[in-house]
Design a protein around this motif. Structure first.
Motif, PDB file in Angstrom:
ATOM      1  N   TYR A 170      -2.530   1.872   2.548  1.00 52.42           N
ATOM      2  CA  TYR A 170      -3.261   0.609   2.591  1.00 52.42           C
ATOM      3  C   TYR A 170      -4.575   0.718   3.372  1.00 52.42           C
ATOM      4  O   TYR A 170      -5.601   0.219   2.952  1.00 52.42           O
ATOM      5  CB  TYR A 170      -2.381  -0.495   3.181  1.00 52.42           C
ATOM      6  N   PHE A 196      -6.969   1.579  -1.816  1.00 54.50           N
ATOM      7  CA  PHE A 196      -5.645   1.037  -2.151  1.00 54.50           C
ATOM      8  C   PHE A 196      -5.583  -0.462  -1.857  1.00 54.50           C
ATOM      9  O   PHE A 196      -4.989  -1.221  -2.617  1.00 54.50           O
ATOM     10  CB  PHE A 196      -4.540   1.834  -1.462  1.00 54.50           C
ATOM     11  N   LYS A 197      -6.225  -0.886  -0.774  1.00 56.42           N
ATOM     12  CA  LYS A 197      -6.345  -2.323  -0.508  1.00 56.42           C
ATOM     13  C   LYS A 197      -7.122  -2.986  -1.640  1.00 56.42           C
ATOM     14  O   LYS A 197      -6.756  -4.060  -2.119  1.00 56.42           O
ATOM     15  CB  LYS A 197      -7.048  -2.561   0.832  1.00 56.42           C
ATOM     16  N   GLY A 227       0.791  -1.224   0.000  1.00 50.72           N
ATOM     17  CA  GLY A 227       0.000   0.000   0.000  1.00 50.72           C
ATOM     18  C   GLY A 227       0.820   1.269   0.000  1.00 50.72           C
ATOM     19  O   GLY A 227       0.265   2.368   0.116  1.00 50.72           O
TER      20      GLY A 227
END
Length: 147
Positions: free
Chosen positions: A87, A98-99, A71
């Motif tokens: 992340y 982002f995850k 991330g």
């Protein structure tokens, strides 16, 4: 008088181009161009290029960013996000974008992910979708468009 008309037409054309938002096809084509560039020059060199605001991979509201699978942003030409771990970041709709980018690349190799992001012209959180693709062993790149 004709110079004034030409100037006015030029300004109108520029304003029209500036207000035209990119399409999903534009985003996917830019990412695919970025993937080919990475294959040619290597992941480190392409990520360095993606950080440059004047790069060929930046066109108005359309640009490539990169992050690793932890991330951490490795390239972002528009915001000072490089080296930040995003992340756990959630947008105002609660998406861990982002995850979600990482999960999409790990599951499918590439694809579209929906979320909301600050619109640079209209302001405020606006629905957006990004096309993401894995590069190298621990990186992905993406480009998004506002809906």
């Amino acid at each position: 008088m004709s110079k004034l008309i030409k100037l006015g037409a030029s300004l109108l054309f520029c304003v029209t181009l500036a207000n035209a938002e990119s399409t999903q096809e534009d985003a996917k084509a830019l990412v695919e161009k970025g993937v080919e560039f990475c294959k040619k020059v290597g992941v480190a060199a392409c990520v360095e290029e993606f950080n440059k605001p004047e790069s060929e991979f930046v066109n108005g509201d359309l640009y490539i960013w990169a992050n690793d699978f932890e991330g951490i942003i490795t390239a972002h030409p528009k915001k000072p996000l490089k080296d930040k771990n995003m992340y756990r970041y959630k947008d105002k709709a609660g998406n861990q974008l982002f995850k979600n980018f990482i999960d999409k690349v790990k599951a499918d190799g590439s694809g579209w992910v929906d979320y909301v992001w600050d619109h640079p012209i209209k302001g405020g959180q606006t629905p957006k979708t990004s096309y993401v693709v894995g590069i190298g062993e621990n990186q992905l790149i993406g480009a998004g468009v506002y809906k």
